[in-house]
Write a protein that holds these residues in place. Structure first.
Motif, mmCIF file in Angstrom:
data_model
loop_
_atom_site.group_PDB
_atom_site.id
_atom_site.type_symbol
_atom_site.label_atom_id
_atom_site.label_comp_id
_atom_site.label_asym_id
_atom_site.label_seq_id
_atom_site.Cartn_x
_atom_site.Cartn_y
_atom_site.Cartn_z
ATOM 1 N N ARG A 260 -6.100 -1.051 -0.110
ATOM 2 C CA ARG A 260 -5.957 0.284 -0.707
ATOM 3 C C ARG A 260 -6.964 1.277 -0.136
ATOM 4 O O ARG A 260 -6.708 2.474 -0.113
ATOM 5 C CB ARG A 260 -6.099 0.189 -2.224
ATOM 6 C CG ARG A 260 -5.009 -0.649 -2.883
ATOM 7 C CD ARG A 260 -5.067 -0.537 -4.396
ATOM 8 N NE ARG A 260 -6.296 -1.081 -4.938
ATOM 9 C CZ ARG A 260 -6.489 -2.358 -5.221
ATOM 10 N NH1 ARG A 260 -5.508 -3.229 -4.990
ATOM 11 N NH2 ARG A 260 -7.625 -2.777 -5.728
ATOM 12 N N ALA A 261 -8.131 0.759 0.285
ATOM 13 C CA ALA A 261 -9.164 1.640 0.846
ATOM 14 C C ALA A 261 -9.016 1.830 2.346
ATOM 15 O O ALA A 261 -9.772 2.605 2.941
ATOM 16 C CB ALA A 261 -10.545 1.081 0.528
ATOM 17 N N ASN A 262 -8.082 1.132 2.964
ATOM 18 C CA ASN A 262 -7.917 1.198 4.416
ATOM 19 C C ASN A 262 -7.664 2.643 4.857
ATOM 20 O O ASN A 262 -6.779 3.319 4.345
ATOM 21 C CB ASN A 262 -6.748 0.308 4.836
ATOM 22 C CG ASN A 262 -6.840 -0.112 6.281
ATOM 23 O OD1 ASN A 262 -7.789 0.222 6.982
ATOM 24 N ND2 ASN A 262 -5.844 -0.845 6.737
ATOM 25 N N LEU B 110 -7.817 -3.113 10.062
ATOM 26 C CA LEU B 110 -8.696 -2.538 9.046
ATOM 27 C C LEU B 110 -9.566 -1.440 9.652
ATOM 28 O O LEU B 110 -10.214 -1.629 10.672
ATOM 29 C CB LEU B 110 -9.592 -3.626 8.450
ATOM 30 C CG LEU B 110 -10.608 -3.176 7.400
ATOM 31 C CD1 LEU B 110 -9.903 -2.619 6.164
ATOM 32 C CD2 LEU B 110 -11.521 -4.335 7.002
ATOM 33 N N ASN B 111 -9.556 -0.291 8.988
ATOM 34 C CA ASN B 111 -10.446 0.817 9.347
ATOM 35 C C ASN B 111 -10.976 1.403 8.051
ATOM 36 O O ASN B 111 -10.339 2.246 7.430
ATOM 37 C CB ASN B 111 -9.702 1.871 10.165
ATOM 38 C CG ASN B 111 -10.583 3.077 10.472
ATOM 39 O OD1 ASN B 111 -11.805 2.955 10.542
ATOM 40 N ND2 ASN B 111 -9.965 4.235 10.639
ATOM 41 N N VAL B 112 -12.137 0.926 7.622
ATOM 42 C CA VAL B 112 -12.672 1.316 6.318
ATOM 43 C C VAL B 112 -14.182 1.450 6.406
ATOM 44 O O VAL B 112 -14.833 0.784 7.216
ATOM 45 C CB VAL B 112 -12.285 0.268 5.241
ATOM 46 C CG1 VAL B 112 -13.012 -1.044 5.467
ATOM 47 C CG2 VAL B 112 -12.551 0.789 3.838
ATOM 48 N N LYS B 113 -14.705 2.348 5.593
ATOM 49 C CA LYS B 113 -16.153 2.491 5.451
ATOM 50 C C LYS B 113 -16.546 1.832 4.137
ATOM 51 O O LYS B 113 -16.103 2.257 3.065
ATOM 52 C CB LYS B 113 -16.551 3.966 5.443
ATOM 53 C CG LYS B 113 -18.048 4.206 5.427
ATOM 54 C CD LYS B 113 -18.705 3.777 6.727
ATOM 55 C CE LYS B 113 -18.222 4.606 7.898
ATOM 56 N NZ LYS B 113 -18.921 4.258 9.157
ATOM 57 N N VAL C 289 0.871 -1.185 0.000
ATOM 58 C CA VAL C 289 0.000 0.000 0.000
ATOM 59 C C VAL C 289 0.903 1.228 0.000
ATOM 60 O O VAL C 289 1.645 1.464 0.954
ATOM 61 C CB VAL C 289 -0.938 0.040 1.218
ATOM 62 C CG1 VAL C 289 -1.783 1.313 1.181
ATOM 63 C CG2 VAL C 289 -1.850 -1.180 1.248
ATOM 64 N N ASP C 290 0.830 1.985 -1.084
ATOM 65 C CA ASP C 290 1.657 3.181 -1.232
ATOM 66 C C ASP C 290 0.729 4.382 -1.357
ATOM 67 O O ASP C 290 0.030 4.547 -2.359
ATOM 68 C CB ASP C 290 2.538 3.053 -2.477
ATOM 69 C CG ASP C 290 3.420 4.268 -2.678
ATOM 70 O OD1 ASP C 290 3.486 5.111 -1.770
ATOM 71 O OD2 ASP C 290 4.051 4.372 -3.759
#
Length: 828
Positions: A379-381, A435-438, A331-332
């Protein structure tokens, strides 16, 4: 109880162009903010709440029909919610030097990951160069030589001591292919030849042999110490190499620690890396290349082996021995501004949670931490992930994988093949990533309600429903806002500008799409298509602006592309193959109206509905149902007719009739209750023997009290009968009976509206069955008196009289049967 036919302004809710303050869409201000979002205040509020709620489980399901702007609205809300959010951290996987099957994660501040990868590669290359330079240095070579000389000195000293003791006994050491041996010497110090040795006295030979045996035993004890001396030398060399490596690596490692040491786990990883390099110096320096060894003295004792250590490609980081020291940046976020919003078009299991790839080497599949690939959850994290519900549910394992990640608040990469034991090869167990994602799932309403019903975990993970509507009220204010929305479409699609007449026609067609003159369609996809096609026809005609005729041409062309079957049906009606009458009168026959759907094209098809009656036990037989061609709603509508007949005409006596109803020349399934009033008219006509005028067609459902209820597809049904009448010739008497509650839904074609305006075609709003039967028969329906009796010269009176006759005949028939049975018994 007369029914007034509808006027032109009632069958088409035209757009009042005088209320528009613009001439073309070029004069309109675009809709730019969510506050201007048309018809979706509930959905926008839900999206804002769900995206702002940070507690566990408050993910969002955006439910609505395709084309309602779900994706664009979700994107707008999420961008507004996350625009000020910090860019999330970078994530890397590195080798676990203690257990390579369990790679470890490194979490770096946003944008630091790419630099760390480069710095690590540079450090590894610098380390190889530094170590090579150190091992090639004169100081190191001198220290190695000094250690080696120590072994040689011990060996030489032991050899000399043994040789001196041998000379004292008149013996000397002789080197042989099998090792060392002892032999007698002459006075001049030369080895005594064998023939001379045989000539000396036997007791002298015996003494020599005894001395040689003793010396041989002593020499074995001495030379048994050589492996121990070699081991000590190796340990000293290894210690020397560690000291040299420690000195060379520490400076480089400390440099990285000063740059990244404040990041958790970086220092620990660098320390483990240094330890691994020092334990695998030869492999590290050679890059894993195998060198052919010569000689029998193994280890680091030979200079040749020192040169071997110093060989190899110092820049190839892809060799297996060097890959273990790389950093896999999965993840960049170096180019990410704010929190990421990821739209995953293909939400397969691997694309969501990531995967571990394999590569083939010598016929076997192998893998390592460098082959770990990120998924859209990675990538959405720290931001939001948007996926399509239908796609997520149809990919094997994707739905369960998504739920597992959301429930555990971490991303654990597991292979489906491994889970189902479909792949027999080396697998990795990467360390999970927090993980912290909506998550926002977009899908149709029926998918939402099905998942909610069958999946108990769904409501725990997706607590927010953003319900998108497909329509909005057609008020003056909303029409102005709708025009601005159409202006957005023109700008976004780079279309020719529309004048206000064209915009008015689009708004009218929008209501037609909704089958409601008081509502507007907010399925933007449908409006997009209409406006792009209107733009095409305007350009084809050489226009520089889209006019009303261009919009109408787009509407007509789309219908023409899809109406082959409709045209064929109308041709068969005109040729007499399908029996539809538009003049005259007939008992028990009514023109019913239904709607056929071909994809997204709907059209009305007239059908002849007939009813027959005879004495019976109060049954209304639905022939379609008996033939298993009737759907449940149609069957329900027929059963309602029995309730109506019994309640109105047979309160004091049995309903003594059997009736049959059928859609004539219908060879497919029938469903819906919109023909129930039509079927009731056919029954009343058949019972009363009063003919029904065939210039009329009927639609509408009915309740048990005889009230006519609204139905769907009213515009297509009217137009379907109009087309048949127009083909046969309009007489000025033809028309359609519709429920009065459907007036607001009328948005008829222009040719139908024109015919209504010229009194060539009529549309009658019906509230009750009595109103309809009067219009269809020309005979009064009749009102009951205090005893519940209807006038004999009315339809209801004739029905009541006929049912009374059926009841009397039924009673007489029953008595006659009873007397015959009793007579038969007495004779016996």
């Amino acid at each position: 109880m007369s029914v007034k036919r509808l006027e032109v302004d009632q069958v088409f809710h035209a757009c009042d162009l005088d209320k528009f303050t613009f001439n073309t869409t070029a004069d309109l201000e675009p809709i730019e903010s969510l506050s201007d979002a048309l018809g979706q205040p509930r959905a926008v509020e839900s999206l804002r709440f769900g995206s702002g709620m940070q507690h566990h489980g408050y993910n969002i399901f955006a439910l609505g029909q395709p084309g309602t702007g779900r994706h664009s609205m979700v994107e707008q809300v999420l961008k507004g919610q996350f625009k000020d959010a910090p860019s999330p951290d970078d994530w890397c996987y590195v080798n676990n030097f203690e257990d390579q099957s369990r790679p470890k994660t490194l979490r770096l501040p946003s944008g630091k990951g790419a630099g760390f990868v480069k710095d690590m590669e540079k450090m590894i290359k610098d380390a190889r160069n530094a170590l090579k330079a150190t091992f090639e240095s004169e100081e190191y070579q001198n220290r190695v030589q000094s250690v080696e000389e120590e072994l040689k000195e011990k060996q030489q000293k032991a050899f000399e001591e043994m040789n001196n003791r041998a000379r004292e006994k008149g013996l000397t050491i002789v080197r042989t292919p099998a090792g060392i041996a002892f032999a007698p010497i002459k006075d001049n110090g030369e080895v005594m030849p064998p023939d001379e040795y045989q000539q000396i006295p036997e007791d002298a030979r015996h003494r020599y042999e005894q001395e040689m045996e003793n010396l041989q035993t002593e020499s074995q004890k001495i030379f048994q110490k050589i492996p121990q001396w070699q081991k000590e030398i190796r340990e000293k060399l290894e210690k020397l190499n560690r000291e040299v490596a420690e000195y060379s690596l520490s400076e480089l490692i400390n440099g990285l620690n000063s740059q990244y040491g404040d990041i958790a786990c970086i220092s620990e990883h660098l320390e483990s890396l240094k330890k691994d390099i020092m334990e695998n110096l030869q492999t590290f320096l050679t890059g894993g290349q195998q060198q052919q060894q010569t000689g029998q003295l193994a280890g680091l004792l030979q200079q040749q082996q020192q040169q071997q250590i110093l060989s190899g490609d110092e820049t190839d980081m892809n060799r297996p021995a060097m890959r273990r020291y790389k950093v896999n940046l999965i993840v960049d976020n170096s180019k990410q501004e704010g929190a990421p919003i990821i739209f995953e078009d293909n939400p397969s299991y691997a694309n969501l949670v990531g995967k571990v790839e394999h590569m083939s080497q010598m016929g076997a599949l192998i893998t390592d931490f460098n082959l770990i690939k990120s998924g859209s959850l990675h990538r959405a994290n720290g931001g939001a992930l948007v996926i399509d519900a239908r796609k997520a549910l149809t990919h094997p394992g994707a739905w369960e994988g998504l739920k597992r990640a959301l429930k555990s608040d971490c991303i654990k990469i597991e292979s489906l093949a491994e889970m189902y034991s479909l792949l027999s090869t080396v697998m990795l167990e990467p360390q999970p990533i927090p993980l912290n994602v909506k998550v926002v799932i977009i899908g149709e309403p029926f998918i939402y309600y099905i998942i909610q019903q069958i999946d108990p975990e769904f409501s725990e993970l997706f607590k927010v429903a953003a319900d998108f509507d497909v329509q909005m009220e057609r008020s003056d204010a909303n029409q102005d806002a709708y025009a601005r929305l159409l202006g957005n479409v023109v700008a976004n699609r780079n279309l020719l500008h529309f004048d206000k007449n064209a915009i008015g026609r689009v708004i009218e067609q929008s209501s037609r799409m909704m089958e409601d003159g008081e509502r507007l369609n907010i399925k933007i996809r449908d409006i997009d298509d209409l406006m792009m096609e209107a733009d095409y026809w305007a350009r084809q005609n050489g226009g520089d602006i889209v006019k009303r005729d261009d919009v109408q041409k787009a509407i007509d062309s789309k219908i023409h592309r899809s109406d082959r079957l409709r045209q064929r049906i109308h041709e068969e009606i005109h040729r007499g193959t399908l029996h539809i009458e538009t003049e005259g009168a007939a008992v028990g026959q009514v023109n019913g109206l239904s709607v056929m759907m071909l994809g997204d094209f709907a059209f009305g098809r007239p059908s002849r509905i007939s009813g027959r009656v005879q004495i019976g036990k109060g049954q209304v037989i639905n022939i379609e149902r008996e033939a298993k061609l009737s759907g449940p709603l149609h069957s329900k509508g027929v059963l309602i007719l029995t309730g109506f007949l019994g309640a109105r005409y047979a309160r004091e006596r049995p309903l003594s009739l059997n009736a049959s109803l059928v859609f004539e020349q219908s060879y497919g399934g029938v469903d819906g209750d919109s023909a129930s009033s039509t079927e009731l008219y056919a029954l009343l006509s058949a019972i009363s023997d009063v003919p029904i005028k065939q210039q009329f067609a009927v639609t509408g459902s009915v309740d048990q009290y005889g009230r006519v209820q609204a139905i769907g597809g009213v515009n297509e049904k009217i137009e379907g009968f109009f087309d048949v009448c127009s083909k046969k010739g309009l007489s000025g008497d033809q028309g359609v009976l519709i429920p009065a509650t459907n007036i607001k839904n009328l948005m008829l074609r222009k040719d139908v509206v024109d015919a209504v305006g010229k009194n060539d075609f009529h549309i009658y709003p019906i509230e009750t069955i009595d109103q309809g039967i009067e219009l269809l028969t020309g005979m009064p329906a009749g009102e009951p008196d205090e005893q519940g009796s209807y006038p004999k010269d009315s339809v209801n009176g004739r029905v009541q009289e006929k049912l009374q006759e059926f009841a009397d005949n039924m009673r007489k028939f029953g008595k006659g049967t009873e007397n015959n049975e009793q007579g038969g018994k007495s004779e016996s």
